[in-house]
Design a protein around this motif. Structure first.
Motif, PDB file in Angstrom:
ATOM      1  N   PRO A   1      -3.631  -6.810   9.835  1.00  0.00           N
ATOM      2  CA  PRO A   1      -2.953  -8.100  10.000  1.00  0.00           C
ATOM      3  C   PRO A   1      -1.882  -8.350   8.943  1.00  0.00           C
ATOM      4  N   GLY A   2      -0.687  -7.905   9.223  1.00  0.00           N
ATOM      5  CA  GLY A   2       0.443  -8.211   8.354  1.00  0.00           C
ATOM      6  C   GLY A   2       0.460  -7.458   7.042  1.00  0.00           C
ATOM      7  N   ILE A   3      -0.090  -6.253   6.999  1.00  0.00           N
ATOM      8  CA  ILE A   3      -0.128  -5.474   5.767  1.00  0.00           C
ATOM      9  C   ILE A   3       1.202  -4.742   5.594  1.00  0.00           C
ATOM     10  N   VAL A   4       1.673  -4.684   4.354  1.00  0.00           N
ATOM     11  CA  VAL A   4       2.934  -4.000   4.074  1.00  0.00           C
ATOM     12  C   VAL A   4       2.675  -2.802   3.176  1.00  0.00           C
ATOM     13  N   GLY A   5       3.526  -1.814   3.287  1.00  0.00           N
ATOM     14  CA  GLY A   5       3.377  -0.634   2.453  1.00  0.00           C
ATOM     15  C   GLY A   5       4.440   0.397   2.746  1.00  0.00           C
ATOM     16  N   HIS A   6       4.333   1.512   2.069  1.00  0.00           N
ATOM     17  CA  HIS A   6       5.317   2.585   2.174  1.00  0.00           C
ATOM     18  C   HIS A   6       4.593   3.912   2.328  1.00  0.00           C
ATOM     19  N   VAL A   7       5.175   4.815   3.119  1.00  0.00           N
ATOM     20  CA  VAL A   7       4.598   6.132   3.366  1.00  0.00           C
ATOM     21  C   VAL A   7       5.523   7.203   2.803  1.00  0.00           C
ATOM     22  N   THR A   8       4.956   8.064   1.984  1.00  0.00           N
ATOM     23  CA  THR A   8       5.657   9.261   1.544  1.00  0.00           C
ATOM     24  C   THR A   8       5.166  10.408   2.412  1.00  0.00           C
TER      25      THR A   8
ATOM     26  N   ILE B   1       0.848  -1.191   0.000  1.00  0.00           N
ATOM     27  CA  ILE B   1       0.000   0.000   0.000  1.00  0.00           C
ATOM     28  C   ILE B   1       0.885   1.244   0.000  1.00  0.00           C
ATOM     29  N   ASP B   2       0.586   2.172  -0.905  1.00  0.00           N
ATOM     30  CA  ASP B   2       1.317   3.440  -0.975  1.00  0.00           C
ATOM     31  C   ASP B   2       0.499   4.545  -0.314  1.00  0.00           C
ATOM     32  N   VAL B   3       1.071   5.167   0.711  1.00  0.00           N
ATOM     33  CA  VAL B   3       0.395   6.227   1.454  1.00  0.00           C
ATOM     34  C   VAL B   3       1.125   7.545   1.243  1.00  0.00           C
ATOM     35  N   LEU B   4       0.367   8.601   0.996  1.00  0.00           N
ATOM     36  CA  LEU B   4       0.909   9.953   0.977  1.00  0.00           C
ATOM     37  C   LEU B   4       0.357  10.689   2.182  1.00  0.00           C
ATOM     38  N   ASP B   5       1.247  11.145   3.058  1.00  0.00           N
ATOM     39  CA  ASP B   5       0.825  11.927   4.216  1.00  0.00           C
ATOM     40  C   ASP B   5       1.163  13.384   3.969  1.00  0.00           C
ATOM     41  N   LEU B   6       0.163  14.240   4.077  1.00  0.00           N
ATOM     42  CA  LEU B   6       0.315  15.664   3.804  1.00  0.00           C
ATOM     43  C   LEU B   6       0.469  16.450   5.100  1.00  0.00           C
ATOM     44  N   ALA B   7       1.247  17.541   5.029  1.00  0.00           N
ATOM     45  CA  ALA B   7       1.485  18.373   6.213  1.00  0.00           C
ATOM     46  C   ALA B   7       1.926  17.511   7.382  1.00  0.00           C
ATOM     47  N   SER B   8       2.929  16.679   7.137  1.00  0.00           N
ATOM     48  CA  SER B   8       3.375  15.690   8.127  1.00  0.00           C
ATOM     49  C   SER B   8       4.035  16.317   9.340  1.00  0.00           C
ATOM     50  N   GLY B   9       4.411  17.598   9.248  1.00  0.00           N
ATOM     51  CA  GLY B   9       5.151  18.176  10.365  1.00  0.00           C
ATOM     52  C   GLY B   9       6.431  17.392  10.571  1.00  0.00           C
ATOM     53  N   VAL B  10       6.625  16.903  11.785  1.00  0.00           N
ATOM     54  CA  VAL B  10       7.837  16.122  12.063  1.00  0.00           C
ATOM     55  C   VAL B  10       7.503  14.651  12.311  1.00  0.00           C
TER      56      VAL B  10
ATOM     57  N   GLN C   1      -3.077   9.494  -9.804  1.00  0.00           N
ATOM     58  CA  GLN C   1      -3.286   8.120  -9.366  1.00  0.00           C
ATOM     59  C   GLN C   1      -1.968   7.434  -8.954  1.00  0.00           C
ATOM     60  N   SER C   2      -1.249   8.092  -8.030  1.00  0.00           N
ATOM     61  CA  SER C   2       0.041   7.565  -7.559  1.00  0.00           C
ATOM     62  C   SER C   2      -0.047   6.852  -6.220  1.00  0.00           C
ATOM     63  N   PHE C   3      -1.156   7.048  -5.461  1.00  0.00           N
ATOM     64  CA  PHE C   3      -1.214   6.542  -4.100  1.00  0.00           C
ATOM     65  C   PHE C   3      -2.541   5.831  -3.823  1.00  0.00           C
ATOM     66  N   ASP C   4      -2.462   4.895  -2.879  1.00  0.00           N
ATOM     67  CA  ASP C   4      -3.669   4.195  -2.432  1.00  0.00           C
ATOM     68  C   ASP C   4      -4.371   4.939  -1.302  1.00  0.00           C
ATOM     69  N   VAL C   5      -3.615   5.702  -0.540  1.00  0.00           N
ATOM     70  CA  VAL C   5      -4.144   6.432   0.612  1.00  0.00           C
ATOM     71  C   VAL C   5      -3.532   7.825   0.642  1.00  0.00           C
ATOM     72  N   VAL C   6      -4.352   8.816   0.956  1.00  0.00           N
ATOM     73  CA  VAL C   6      -3.862  10.151   1.284  1.00  0.00           C
ATOM     74  C   VAL C   6      -4.361  10.477   2.686  1.00  0.00           C
ATOM     75  N   SER C   7      -3.460  10.921   3.547  1.00  0.00           N
ATOM     76  CA  SER C   7      -3.831  11.288   4.914  1.00  0.00           C
ATOM     77  C   SER C   7      -3.350  12.705   5.207  1.00  0.00           C
ATOM     78  N   CYS C   8      -4.086  13.368   6.068  1.00  0.00           N
ATOM     79  CA  CYS C   8      -3.684  14.711   6.494  1.00  0.00           C
ATOM     80  C   CYS C   8      -4.301  14.985   7.852  1.00  0.00           C
ATOM     81  N   ARG C   9      -3.464  15.204   8.840  1.00  0.00           N
ATOM     82  CA  ARG C   9      -3.938  15.430  10.201  1.00  0.00           C
ATOM     83  C   ARG C   9      -3.724  16.875  10.604  1.00  0.00           C
TER      84      ARG C   9
END
Length: 292
Positions: free
Chosen positions: A83-90, A52-61, A129-137
């Motif tokens: 349960p045992g999911i693999v992926g990468h976070v940008t 799974i490819d995740v893009l996290d926006l405004a990640s701060g630190v 269409q580069s990521f499976d997930v986009v997150s922003c907190r």
């Protein structure tokens, strides 16, 4: 994001780095709501187990990028339903100093499935269409054009991908911020409006859902959370948030002014003291949606 906003966050990067490790346990708890909102398990099944490819926006630190990275480490995590999911976070942030601090913390904590890139969420440097997930907190509300940021998030999602945005509920539901705004306004003449900050512009859920729909998201869901910590009444627990939002002003305040601020914050929030502990609720929404 305009130059004024970028300069503001640049000037606050040291404050964020200073508080990051101490706030990490509390951050991990609320980050769970975002992980649940995107349903990594369902995504993994839909992607036939591919990473799974995740893009996290405004990640701060590092938040919530680190929480997503841990959830995608391949280790079974029952509490996060991963349960045992693999992926990468940008992980991304518009402030290069934030990105540098994030990279250093990731190395110190041995988090290897995170990469870091400076990026403006209103003009993302990624293909469609580069990521499976986009997150922003707690980030999209600080954009110069939040709706453009939402549209950009939708653009970089793959079909079936999901985005989650954690945003503050209205000021009236967040007594810590209400106290901070009033106290700093009275003593230093600074508050959210004068600082050019609008942390609560996604507080109205109906309006926020409409904004998600306009950006192209479907299957939109919203949840509201109001946790209240239990903090000894001797702790100036307001200091981290105050520093991370107004640190560039507070650094120039006199010792007398800071003493007055702390005394006024204690007095304003004292109704929330019970059994020798502050129990001040915070209130936020998690908005999530899918790219069809």
């Amino acid at each position: 994001m305009n130059t004024q906003h970028q300069t503001t966050w640049h000037n606050l990067s040291t404050d964020w780095i200073n508080w990051a490790d101490r706030l990490a346990p509390a951050a991990e708890k609320i980050n769970r709501h975002m992980i649940e909102a995107v349903d990594l398990n369902a995504l993994s099944i839909a992607r036939n187990g591919t990473p799974i490819d995740v893009l996290d926006l405004a990640s701060g630190v590092g938040e919530p990028a680190f929480s997503f990275a841990r959830a995608l480490s391949g280790d079974r995590d029952v509490s996060a339903n991963t349960p045992g999911i693999v992926g990468h976070v940008t992980a991304s942030d518009i402030v290069p100093e934030m990105c540098e601090g994030l990279a250093e913390r990731a190395e110190e904590e041995g988090i290897t499935n995170v990469s870091v890139i400076p990026a403006d969420m209103e003009k993302l440097p990624f293909d469609d269409q580069s990521f499976d997930v986009v997150s922003c907190r707690f980030g999209v509300m600080f954009c110069n054009d939040p709706d453009r940021a939402l549209s950009e998030s939708h653009r970089v999602l793959r079909s079936g991908g999901r985005a989650a945005f954690m945003v503050w509920a209205p000021l009236v539901d967040n007594p810590l911020f209400a106290a901070m705004d009033a106290v700093l306004g009275n003593i230093l003449g600074i508050g959210f409006d004068k600082a050019g900050l609008d942390p609560f512009c996604f507080g109205n859920l109906d309006q926020s859902i409409d904004r998600m729909e306009t950006a192209g998201f479907t299957g939109i869901a919203a949840t509201t959370h109001s946790p209240a910590g239990r903090i000894p009444e001797t702790a100036a627990f307001w200091k981290p948030q105050m520093d991370m939002l107004f640190g560039n002003v507070l650094r120039n305040a006199s010792d007398m002014a800071m003493g007055s601020i702390n005394a006024a914050m204690f007095e304003t929030l004292s109704p929330y003291i019970e059994d020798g502990h502050f129990q001040v609720p915070i209130c936020f929404h998690v908005l999530s949606g899918t790219r069809g």
